[in-house]
Scaffold this motif. Structure first.
Motif, PDB file in Angstrom:
ATOM      1  N   LEU A  44       3.172  11.681  -8.700  1.00  0.00           N
ATOM      2  CA  LEU A  44       3.889  12.002  -7.465  1.00  0.00           C
ATOM      3  C   LEU A  44       3.086  11.594  -6.229  1.00  0.00           C
ATOM      4  O   LEU A  44       3.665  11.112  -5.246  1.00  0.00           O
ATOM      5  CB  LEU A  44       4.209  13.496  -7.412  1.00  0.00           C
ATOM      6  N   THR A  45       1.782  11.773  -6.284  1.00  0.00           N
ATOM      7  CA  THR A  45       0.935  11.383  -5.151  1.00  0.00           C
ATOM      8  C   THR A  45       0.991   9.887  -4.921  1.00  0.00           C
ATOM      9  O   THR A  45       1.131   9.422  -3.787  1.00  0.00           O
ATOM     10  CB  THR A  45      -0.512  11.827  -5.400  1.00  0.00           C
ATOM     11  N   ILE A  46       0.870   9.120  -5.985  1.00  0.00           N
ATOM     12  CA  ILE A  46       0.910   7.656  -5.851  1.00  0.00           C
ATOM     13  C   ILE A  46       2.283   7.200  -5.376  1.00  0.00           C
ATOM     14  O   ILE A  46       2.387   6.361  -4.472  1.00  0.00           O
ATOM     15  CB  ILE A  46       0.513   6.991  -7.182  1.00  0.00           C
ATOM     16  N   LEU A  47       3.350   7.759  -5.949  1.00  0.00           N
ATOM     17  CA  LEU A  47       4.704   7.378  -5.539  1.00  0.00           C
ATOM     18  C   LEU A  47       4.955   7.721  -4.075  1.00  0.00           C
ATOM     19  O   LEU A  47       5.434   6.878  -3.305  1.00  0.00           O
ATOM     20  CB  LEU A  47       5.734   8.067  -6.430  1.00  0.00           C
ATOM     21  N   LEU A  48       4.608   8.916  -3.687  1.00  0.00           N
ATOM     22  CA  LEU A  48       4.797   9.326  -2.293  1.00  0.00           C
ATOM     23  C   LEU A  48       3.895   8.517  -1.368  1.00  0.00           C
ATOM     24  O   LEU A  48       4.313   8.112  -0.273  1.00  0.00           O
ATOM     25  CB  LEU A  48       4.515  10.823  -2.141  1.00  0.00           C
ATOM     26  N   GLY A  49       2.666   8.251  -1.801  1.00  0.00           N
ATOM     27  CA  GLY A  49       1.728   7.493  -0.982  1.00  0.00           C
ATOM     28  C   GLY A  49       2.190   6.079  -0.720  1.00  0.00           C
ATOM     29  O   GLY A  49       2.106   5.577   0.410  1.00  0.00           O
ATOM     30  N   VAL A  50       2.665   5.417  -1.761  1.00  0.00           N
ATOM     31  CA  VAL A  50       3.171   4.047  -1.587  1.00  0.00           C
ATOM     32  C   VAL A  50       4.371   4.043  -0.648  1.00  0.00           C
ATOM     33  O   VAL A  50       4.493   3.176   0.225  1.00  0.00           O
ATOM     34  CB  VAL A  50       3.526   3.426  -2.951  1.00  0.00           C
ATOM     35  N   THR A  51       5.248   5.029  -0.785  1.00  0.00           N
ATOM     36  CA  THR A  51       6.419   5.113   0.094  1.00  0.00           C
ATOM     37  C   THR A  51       6.013   5.325   1.551  1.00  0.00           C
ATOM     38  O   THR A  51       6.542   4.671   2.453  1.00  0.00           O
ATOM     39  CB  THR A  51       7.342   6.265  -0.368  1.00  0.00           C
ATOM     40  N   VAL A  52       5.074   6.212   1.782  1.00  0.00           N
ATOM     41  CA  VAL A  52       4.639   6.494   3.155  1.00  0.00           C
ATOM     42  C   VAL A  52       3.929   5.294   3.774  1.00  0.00           C
ATOM     43  O   VAL A  52       4.174   4.938   4.932  1.00  0.00           O
ATOM     44  CB  VAL A  52       3.745   7.756   3.185  1.00  0.00           C
ATOM     45  N   VAL A  53       3.057   4.633   2.996  1.00  0.00           N
ATOM     46  CA  VAL A  53       2.361   3.450   3.521  1.00  0.00           C
ATOM     47  C   VAL A  53       3.368   2.346   3.830  1.00  0.00           C
ATOM     48  O   VAL A  53       3.277   1.671   4.864  1.00  0.00           O
ATOM     49  CB  VAL A  53       1.268   2.975   2.536  1.00  0.00           C
ATOM     50  N   TRP A  54       4.335   2.147   2.949  1.00  0.00           N
ATOM     51  CA  TRP A  54       5.372   1.135   3.205  1.00  0.00           C
ATOM     52  C   TRP A  54       6.140   1.462   4.482  1.00  0.00           C
ATOM     53  O   TRP A  54       6.423   0.576   5.295  1.00  0.00           O
ATOM     54  CB  TRP A  54       6.327   1.053   2.015  1.00  0.00           C
ATOM     55  N   TYR A  55       6.469   2.738   4.675  1.00  0.00           N
ATOM     56  CA  TYR A  55       7.185   3.151   5.876  1.00  0.00           C
ATOM     57  C   TYR A  55       6.333   2.916   7.126  1.00  0.00           C
ATOM     58  O   TYR A  55       6.834   2.423   8.145  1.00  0.00           O
ATOM     59  CB  TYR A  55       7.582   4.624   5.767  1.00  0.00           C
ATOM     60  N   LEU A  56       5.051   3.247   7.056  1.00  0.00           N
ATOM     61  CA  LEU A  56       4.171   3.057   8.212  1.00  0.00           C
ATOM     62  C   LEU A  56       4.013   1.577   8.554  1.00  0.00           C
ATOM     63  O   LEU A  56       3.968   1.205   9.732  1.00  0.00           O
ATOM     64  CB  LEU A  56       2.802   3.686   7.956  1.00  0.00           C
ATOM     65  N   ILE A  57       3.901   0.744   7.531  1.00  0.00           N
ATOM     66  CA  ILE A  57       3.773  -0.691   7.786  1.00  0.00           C
ATOM     67  C   ILE A  57       5.061  -1.248   8.379  1.00  0.00           C
ATOM     68  O   ILE A  57       5.034  -2.063   9.314  1.00  0.00           O
ATOM     69  CB  ILE A  57       3.380  -1.434   6.493  1.00  0.00           C
ATOM     70  N   SER A  58       6.198  -0.794   7.871  1.00  0.00           N
ATOM     71  CA  SER A  58       7.477  -1.298   8.394  1.00  0.00           C
ATOM     72  C   SER A  58       7.733  -0.822   9.826  1.00  0.00           C
ATOM     73  O   SER A  58       8.449  -1.488  10.571  1.00  0.00           O
ATOM     74  CB  SER A  58       8.631  -0.881   7.487  1.00  0.00           C
ATOM     75  N   MET A  59       7.149   0.292  10.222  1.00  0.00           N
ATOM     76  CA  MET A  59       7.325   0.803  11.584  1.00  0.00           C
ATOM     77  C   MET A  59       6.259   0.261  12.524  1.00  0.00           C
ATOM     78  O   MET A  59       6.171   0.692  13.671  1.00  0.00           O
ATOM     79  CB  MET A  59       7.268   2.342  11.583  1.00  0.00           C
TER      80      MET A  59
END
Length: 120
Positions: A44-59
């Protein structure tokens, strides 16, 4: 060396070199539950982490925010891993030497959190 020559406190059983039949062993369900909770929390940490990093990069977030988030992901994976390792050492405690191993393993969560907080 004869059995009579050995000091009673220096026998292999008291030193923890030979496992006695009366030694306590953890229930199998405790070990399985600990491993399952470790796997679930890391996944869950890795899945959530990848999602958050992707969101931060896209923003187009600032680089220090992305670095801080990546550091948080590594802390969130390192702490449960080390706590699981400490838990397994405590469950399977057979030698007084293991307390020193546990002390060294405690450095991982302490310094991981301290280093992550230092990034701010």
């Amino acid at each position: 060396m004869k059995q009579s020559d050995q000091h009673p406190d220096k026998s292999p059983e008291t030193l923890g070199l030979i496992e006695s039949e009366t030694s306590w062993k953890p229930a199998a369900w405790i070990v399985k539950l600990s491993r399952i909770s470790l796997y679930v929390s890391c996944a869950l940490t890795i899945l959530l982490g990848v999602t958050v990093v992707w969101y931060l990069i896209s923003m187009s977030s600032e680089l220090h925010v992305i670095g801080w988030t990546v550091g948080l992901i590594f802390v969130a994976v390192a702490v449960p891993l080390s706590l699981h390792d400490i838990h397994m050492h405590l469950l399977h405690y057979v030698s007084p030497l293991q307390r020193f191993y546990i002390r060294v393993i405690w450095m991982v969560p302490i310094y991981a959190v301290q280093s992550w907080l230092a990034l701010r």
